[in-house]
Write an enzyme that holds these catalytic residues in place. Structure first.
Site, PDB file in Angstrom:
ATOM      1  N   LYS A 132       0.844  -1.205   0.000  1.00 34.12           N
ATOM      2  CA  LYS A 132       0.000   0.000   0.000  1.00 34.12           C
ATOM      3  C   LYS A 132       0.875   1.249   0.000  1.00 34.12           C
ATOM      4  CE  LYS A 132      -2.899   0.215   3.339  1.00 34.12           C
ATOM      5  NZ  LYS A 132      -4.028   0.506   4.257  1.00 34.12           N
ATOM      6  N   TYR A 167       0.863   3.497   6.929  1.00 31.80           N
ATOM      7  CA  TYR A 167       2.273   3.123   6.813  1.00 31.80           C
ATOM      8  C   TYR A 167       3.170   4.352   6.935  1.00 31.80           C
ATOM      9  CZ  TYR A 167       0.717  -1.403   4.871  1.00 31.80           C
ATOM     10  OH  TYR A 167       0.134  -2.633   4.667  1.00 31.80           O
TER      11      TYR A 167
END
Length: 376
Positions: A132, A167
């Site tokens: 991602k 993230y």
């Protein structure tokens, strides 16, 4: 390798009952583990399941690290022992903004608890994230329709995309801590391993789907689009991820670096589907572009079928909705039209050469799930 460590290394694996958590615990307890011998603590929200290899842990801690006060109360007393933190925990929600908030809180709570004492011994933190990083929040409908992923093969030096991504938030938290604590970031592809406690467990999900089809004599149809049926993807064996994280945690050159971590080969979903058919002894059904098969809709009322399979075979009791990630699989394989491949060049250039044969690893991992009595 680090030299002259004042103490023997003590690992804290946060998320120890997930696929990579299990692989990390087993790898760290091997006599040949880099930097060892290791003492291993494991943290998870729930009690250890019966299938967990108890010999892989010295100490288990049941703790929901989302709760700051409790996390501090339980982890602060052992901050003088823990030298390495392996972060493989995750909180998954449909909203990426919520993901940012919850996952950031979890990581901050643990790091604050372990670093607040003057006697803290924490030297290194490994953070597991994923692709991602290069595609954006593909599971959040508020953003997914207008994402433009980076070109494959994905490289670690690609810039961040202009969308919320937990993230990114976790990386920023790591960087904010004192420089005496080094870190490494490990970006996985699709993870293949053995656990009933991982949210994104593609192999277990497809295994459940195949077994339901076999039990009811349904065709085991491919769940994605034609592009992904024919184009290249990669995956990450949980053991390779564990090897890379341990290597980075004791290798000076790897400090404060981000690394992709895949098996180093590629496959098409047509190839993988044939392997799954062989493993579960179901007929291979060629992809039909005219069908618009919706695996989420097909399986929405099949929970009782899985319950019957579990009961008949005396398996570890699982709920289909809790162990399967059919919606995530459908988002990846029906909505995406990209070659999902990461470059492993940086990892090799820095000295890590771990690999796995992706297609050949499927049958052994299914056998491991059978030994754990998660699959029949």
């Amino acid at each position: 390798m680090e030299e002259g460590n004042p103490t023997s290394p003590v690992a804290l694996i946060v998320g120890v009952t997930g696929m990579v958590g299990v692989a990390l615990a087993e790898a760290l307890k091997k006599p040949t583990a880099l930097g060892g011998p290791w003492k291993v603590y494991g943290v998870a929200r729930q009690a250890l399941p019966v299938w967990f290899p108890s010999s892989a842990l010295d100490t288990f801690i049941m703790l929901d690290v989302l709760h700051k006060e409790n996390t501090n109360k339980i982890l602060s007393p052992i901050s003088s022992q823990i030298t390495h933190v392996f972060w493989v925990a995750i909180s998954v929600n449909e909203s990426e903004e919520v993901n940012v908030s919850l996952n950031s809180s979890m990581l901050s709570n643990v790091l604050d608890a372990l670093t607040s004492s003057p006697n803290s011994q924490v030297r290194h933190m490994t953070l597991q994230t994923g692709t991602k990083q290069y595609m954006g929040p593909i599971f959040d409908s508020a953003f997914s329709s207008h994402l433009v992923p980076h070109d494959a093969p994905f490289r670690e030096d690609y810039p961040r995309l202009p969308f919320p991504n937990f993230y990114y938030a976790l990386e920023d938290i790591l960087v904010s801590y004192p420089k005496s604590i080094t870190y490494s970031i490990h970006r996985s592809s699709i993870i293949i391993g053995a656990s009933s406690r991982s949210y994104y467990n593609l192999l277990l999900s497809l295994s459940v789907y195949a077994l339901i089809c076999k039990h009811r004599n349904y065709p085991f149809r491919y769940v994605g689009n034609k592009y992904n049926w024919e184009h290249f993807w990669d995956m990450s064996d949980a053991r390779v991820l564990a090897e890379q994280q341990i290597w980075a945690s004791v290798t000076y050159k790897a400090n404060n670096q981000a690394f992709n971590c895949t098996n180093g080969d590629v496959f098409t979903w047509k190839m993988l589907w044939k392997v799954l058919c062989d493993v579960f002894d179901v007929e291979f059904v060629p992809f039909d572009d005219k069908e618009n098969f919706d695996v989420v809709d097909f399986l929405k009322d099949k929970g009782e079928v899985w319950d019957k399979i579990v009961e008949t075979n005396g398996l570890y009791k699982t709920n289909m909705e809790e162990i399967a990630c059919f919606k995530a699989i459908q988002v990846n394989l029906k909505n995406l039209m990209i070659q999902h491949v990461c470059s492993m060049n940086k990892s090799r250039e820095f000295g890590f050469h771990g690999y796995a044969n992706s297609l050949a690893s499927i049958a052994p991992w299914v056998e491991r799930l059978r030994q754990m009595k998660i699959l029949p």
